[in-house]
Design a protein around this motif. Structure first.
Motif, short mmCIF file in Angstrom:
data_model
loop_
_atom_site.label_atom_id
_atom_site.label_comp_id
_atom_site.label_asym_id
_atom_site.label_seq_id
_atom_site.Cartn_x
_atom_site.Cartn_y
_atom_site.Cartn_z
N MET A 13 0.85 -1.19 0.00
CA MET A 13 0.00 0.00 0.00
C MET A 13 0.89 1.24 0.00
SD MET A 13 -3.12 -1.14 -0.04
CE MET A 13 -4.09 0.33 0.37
N PRO A 14 0.52 2.29 -0.72
CA PRO A 14 1.38 3.48 -0.80
C PRO A 14 1.56 4.15 0.55
CG PRO A 14 -0.78 3.91 -1.77
CD PRO A 14 -0.72 2.44 -1.52
N GLU A 15 2.77 4.63 0.81
CA GLU A 15 3.04 5.34 2.05
C GLU A 15 2.56 6.79 1.99
OE1 GLU A 15 7.02 5.02 3.36
OE2 GLU A 15 7.06 2.82 3.29
N GLN A 16 2.45 7.33 0.79
CA GLN A 16 1.98 8.69 0.60
C GLN A 16 0.91 8.69 -0.50
OE1 GLN A 16 2.94 11.27 2.51
NE2 GLN A 16 4.41 10.00 3.62
N GLU A 184 -5.73 9.23 4.18
CA GLU A 184 -6.10 8.85 5.55
C GLU A 184 -6.62 7.42 5.59
OE1 GLU A 184 -8.62 7.91 8.83
OE2 GLU A 184 -9.41 8.36 6.82
N ALA A 185 -7.51 7.08 4.66
CA ALA A 185 -8.04 5.72 4.62
C ALA A 185 -6.95 4.70 4.32
CB ALA A 185 -9.16 5.63 3.57
N VAL A 186 -6.10 5.04 3.38
CA VAL A 186 -5.00 4.13 3.01
C VAL A 186 -4.08 3.89 4.19
CG1 VAL A 186 -2.96 3.89 1.54
CG2 VAL A 186 -5.11 4.72 0.57
N ARG A 190 -3.05 0.36 5.82
CA ARG A 190 -1.64 -0.03 5.81
C ARG A 190 -1.16 -0.43 7.20
NH1 ARG A 190 0.32 4.35 3.97
NH2 ARG A 190 1.17 5.15 5.93
N ARG A 191 -1.64 0.27 8.23
CA ARG A 191 -1.24 -0.07 9.59
C ARG A 191 -1.76 -1.43 10.03
NH1 ARG A 191 -2.18 5.61 10.39
NH2 ARG A 191 -4.31 5.19 11.12
N ALA A 192 -2.85 -1.89 9.41
CA ALA A 192 -3.42 -3.19 9.77
C ALA A 192 -2.71 -4.35 9.09
CB ALA A 192 -4.91 -3.22 9.42
N LEU A 193 -1.91 -4.05 8.07
CA LEU A 193 -1.19 -5.10 7.35
C LEU A 193 0.16 -5.33 8.01
CD1 LEU A 193 -1.95 -3.97 3.68
CD2 LEU A 193 -3.31 -5.44 5.19
N GLY A 194 0.77 -6.45 7.72
CA GLY A 194 2.08 -6.70 8.29
C GLY A 194 2.40 -8.17 8.34
#
Length: 222
Positions: A13-16, A184-186, A190-194
């Motif tokens: 997912m894009p960081e920006q 914001e949604a992305v 992204r924080r939920a992935l890992g």
């Protein structure tokens, strides 16, 4: 012919900036997030109930993080690892029924041989965005023998229905809702992935030939 995407999955997912789903997703999911009629057949590893329960917890975490980005939840009974897709398309596609039947006839004797192979120990890798269509849990064989067996099974099914691309071992957890999403949604998703530290067993004697009429409804054949 295995593809593990090690460099990609940790930054899928894009960081920006924002994010836009794949145009092809609209064949499976509408703008309201409802799963559409979509027909086809596939070969899959059926999973143990304990593994499905663990996958369900991962899925719930995704929907807590970004429910606005995700389609109608998949039922727990849909969780599987695809070995090799066969035929698929929109319900109105001309000749689809015949194409599906031909693929099933070619795949069945190959699956019968694959079911005689030893179990595969698989290591979970990462939850990641799969080609802007879905969020999946990546998997990889835990040892060299497993790599060889899985590669041989996939290669054999390529003779029944050539796809022309490598297998990316994964379990689909959720489809995106088609659209464009802001930063914001992305960031929430992204924080939920890992990374996921988990080992599971895929049993070739639980290989199934299945038909589906949407991404939320699969039935075994034979």
């Amino acid at each position: 012919m295995l593809n593990i995407l090690e460099d990609y999955i940790s930054c899928s997912m894009p960081e920006q900036g924002g994010f836009e789903t794949s145009p092809g997703l609209c064949m499976k999911v509408n703008e309201q997030g409802e799963l559409l009629p979509f027909l086809g057949n596939t070969t899959v590893f059926l999973l143990e109930e304990k593994d499905k329960r663990r996958l369900e917890k991962l899925r719930q975490g995704l929907y807590r993080a970004a429910p606005d980005m995700l389609a109608q939840p998949l039922g727990e009974d849909t969780f599987h690892m695809t070995l090799h897709d066969l035929a698929n398309g929109a319900p109105e596609q001309a000749g689809l029924a015949e194409w599906m039947a031909e693929a099933e006839r070619a795949a069945q004797p190959i699956l019968a041989l694959c079911r005689e192979l030893p179990p595969l120990t698989m290591q979970a890798t990462w939850m990641f965005n799969m080609v802007n269509t879905s969020i999946v849990l990546g998997l990889k064989p835990a040892d060299e023998a497993g790599w060889r067996r899985l590669d041989a099974m996939y290669g054999a099914l390529e003779t029944a229905r050539p796809l022309g691309y490598a297998l990316t071992p994964h379990i689909t957890l959720a489809y995106f809702r088609p659209g464009r999403y802001g930063q914001e949604a992305v960031a929430r998703l992204r924080r939920a992935l890992g990374p996921v530290d988990w080992t599971l067993t895929l049993r070739p004697d639980r290989l199934a030939l299945q038909r589906f009429d949407s991404m939320n409804h699969y039935e075994n054949i034979g």
